[in-house]
Scaffold this active site. Sequence first.
Site, PDB file in Angstrom:
ATOM      1  N   ASN A   1       3.374  -0.100   1.120  1.00 27.82           N
ATOM      2  CA  ASN A   1       4.957  -0.813   1.074  1.00 27.82           C
ATOM      3  C   ASN A   1       5.258  -1.404  -0.101  1.00 27.82           C
ATOM      4  O   ASN A   1       4.429  -1.658  -1.050  1.00 27.82           O
ATOM      5  CB  ASN A   1       5.041  -2.101   2.092  1.00 27.82           C
ATOM      6  CG  ASN A   1       4.508  -1.470   3.459  1.00 27.82           C
ATOM      7  OD1 ASN A   1       4.585  -0.587   3.716  1.00 27.82           O
ATOM      8  ND2 ASN A   1       4.265  -2.475   4.258  1.00 27.82           N
TER       9      ASN A   1
ATOM     10  N   HIS B   1       2.172   2.774  -3.911  1.00 27.51           N
ATOM     11  CA  HIS B   1       3.540   3.160  -4.139  1.00 27.51           C
ATOM     12  C   HIS B   1       4.618   2.357  -4.886  1.00 27.51           C
ATOM     13  O   HIS B   1       5.810   2.555  -4.884  1.00 27.51           O
ATOM     14  CB  HIS B   1       4.180   3.447  -2.747  1.00 27.51           C
ATOM     15  CG  HIS B   1       3.441   4.646  -1.918  1.00 27.51           C
ATOM     16  ND1 HIS B   1       3.626   4.831  -0.484  1.00 27.51           N
ATOM     17  CD2 HIS B   1       2.586   5.561  -2.322  1.00 27.51           C
ATOM     18  CE1 HIS B   1       2.878   5.710  -0.156  1.00 27.51           C
ATOM     19  NE2 HIS B   1       2.092   6.189  -1.109  1.00 27.51           N
TER      20      HIS B   1
ATOM     21  N   SER C   1       1.855   5.525   9.790  1.00 29.66           N
ATOM     22  CA  SER C   1       1.869   6.789  10.577  1.00 29.66           C
ATOM     23  C   SER C   1       0.528   7.855   9.853  1.00 29.66           C
ATOM     24  O   SER C   1       0.156   8.836  10.594  1.00 29.66           O
ATOM     25  CB  SER C   1       2.951   7.779  10.403  1.00 29.66           C
ATOM     26  OG  SER C   1       3.274   7.795   8.938  1.00 29.66           O
TER      27      SER C   1
ATOM     28  N   GLU D   1       1.957   2.813  17.962  1.00 29.47           N
ATOM     29  CA  GLU D   1       1.627   4.269  18.727  1.00 29.47           C
ATOM     30  C   GLU D   1       0.328   4.633  18.118  1.00 29.47           C
ATOM     31  O   GLU D   1      -0.421   4.279  17.308  1.00 29.47           O
ATOM     32  CB  GLU D   1       2.685   5.192  18.263  1.00 29.47           C
ATOM     33  CG  GLU D   1       4.075   4.592  18.585  1.00 29.47           C
ATOM     34  CD  GLU D   1       5.120   5.528  18.033  1.00 29.47           C
ATOM     35  OE1 GLU D   1       4.794   6.268  17.328  1.00 29.47           O
ATOM     36  OE2 GLU D   1       6.263   5.309  18.507  1.00 29.47           O
TER      37      GLU D   1
END
Length: 244
Positions: A98, A115, A183, A209
């Site tokens: 993040n 990042h 993800s 998920e």
Amino acid sequence: MKIARMMVAKAKSIVVLTGAGISAESGIPTFRDAQTGLWAKHSPEELATSEAFERNPGLVWSWYAHRRAVVKLVQPNAGHYALVKMALNREFTLITQNVDSLHQRAGSQNVLELHGSILRAKCFTEGKIFHKWPETDKIPKCDCGAYLRPDVVWFGESLAKETLDKAFEVAQKCDLFISIGTSSLVQPAALLPLIAIKQGAQLLEINKEETSLTKYATHAVQGSSGILLPMIMGMWKYRLDVLK
Ligand code: OAD
């Protein structure tokens, strides 16, 4: 949940990798959500490459100005705070993809920002770092006359070598790797948990998920990190706040 709590309680050396999901409950959209994700309206190639910046610096600059404004308005959530507690009294490294600096605002130290950070700027040509964004209506410029760009990693660019080397080093040495709210699609970050398990670490995944990483996890818990992490850390106050 009980298994996750035990895994964390027993671990002497933990590496955590976070992605956009941990900041979702602070109000920052993730990248790949089909409806609300940051890439839902513009493709990454239009906004997050140096070619895009050269082609249309105004568009890229205003997109990041908007994202910086959102980041400044929001607050770290219970998931961020739970990781501050997790770091106490053990070897602990927090690696994040993040660029919002919410971990540091919550109190986490020595965060490896793979990042970069949208709160910093750098010279487009010479790379000189500016620790604050000059807030102006025009695209700010460096002393050398070149435009300033956000100090983030754009598509097609390499990650900072020192940060990446350190991330690989700690991933190889930990006994528990925890992947939270990512993800696991973007390299090289997605390799880190695989390297950890290859060296014998346990892998815990916390995500809303299933992901491509789930099948490798020693244990995976599906749900919101802002609820699950405080529960894992026994921070019941936060749990009660959520229920109010
Ligand atoms: P993604 O948008 O790809 O994935 C976000 C993940 O968070 C998904 O797997 C969601 O299921 C999960 N998620 C959403 N809300 C959650 C919640 N409340 N609790 C737990 N999990 C939740 O974001 P990243 O994996 O971070 O790179 O994306 C990786 C990189 O891709 C980003 O750093 C960015 C992007 O291109 C750069 O900008 C260089």
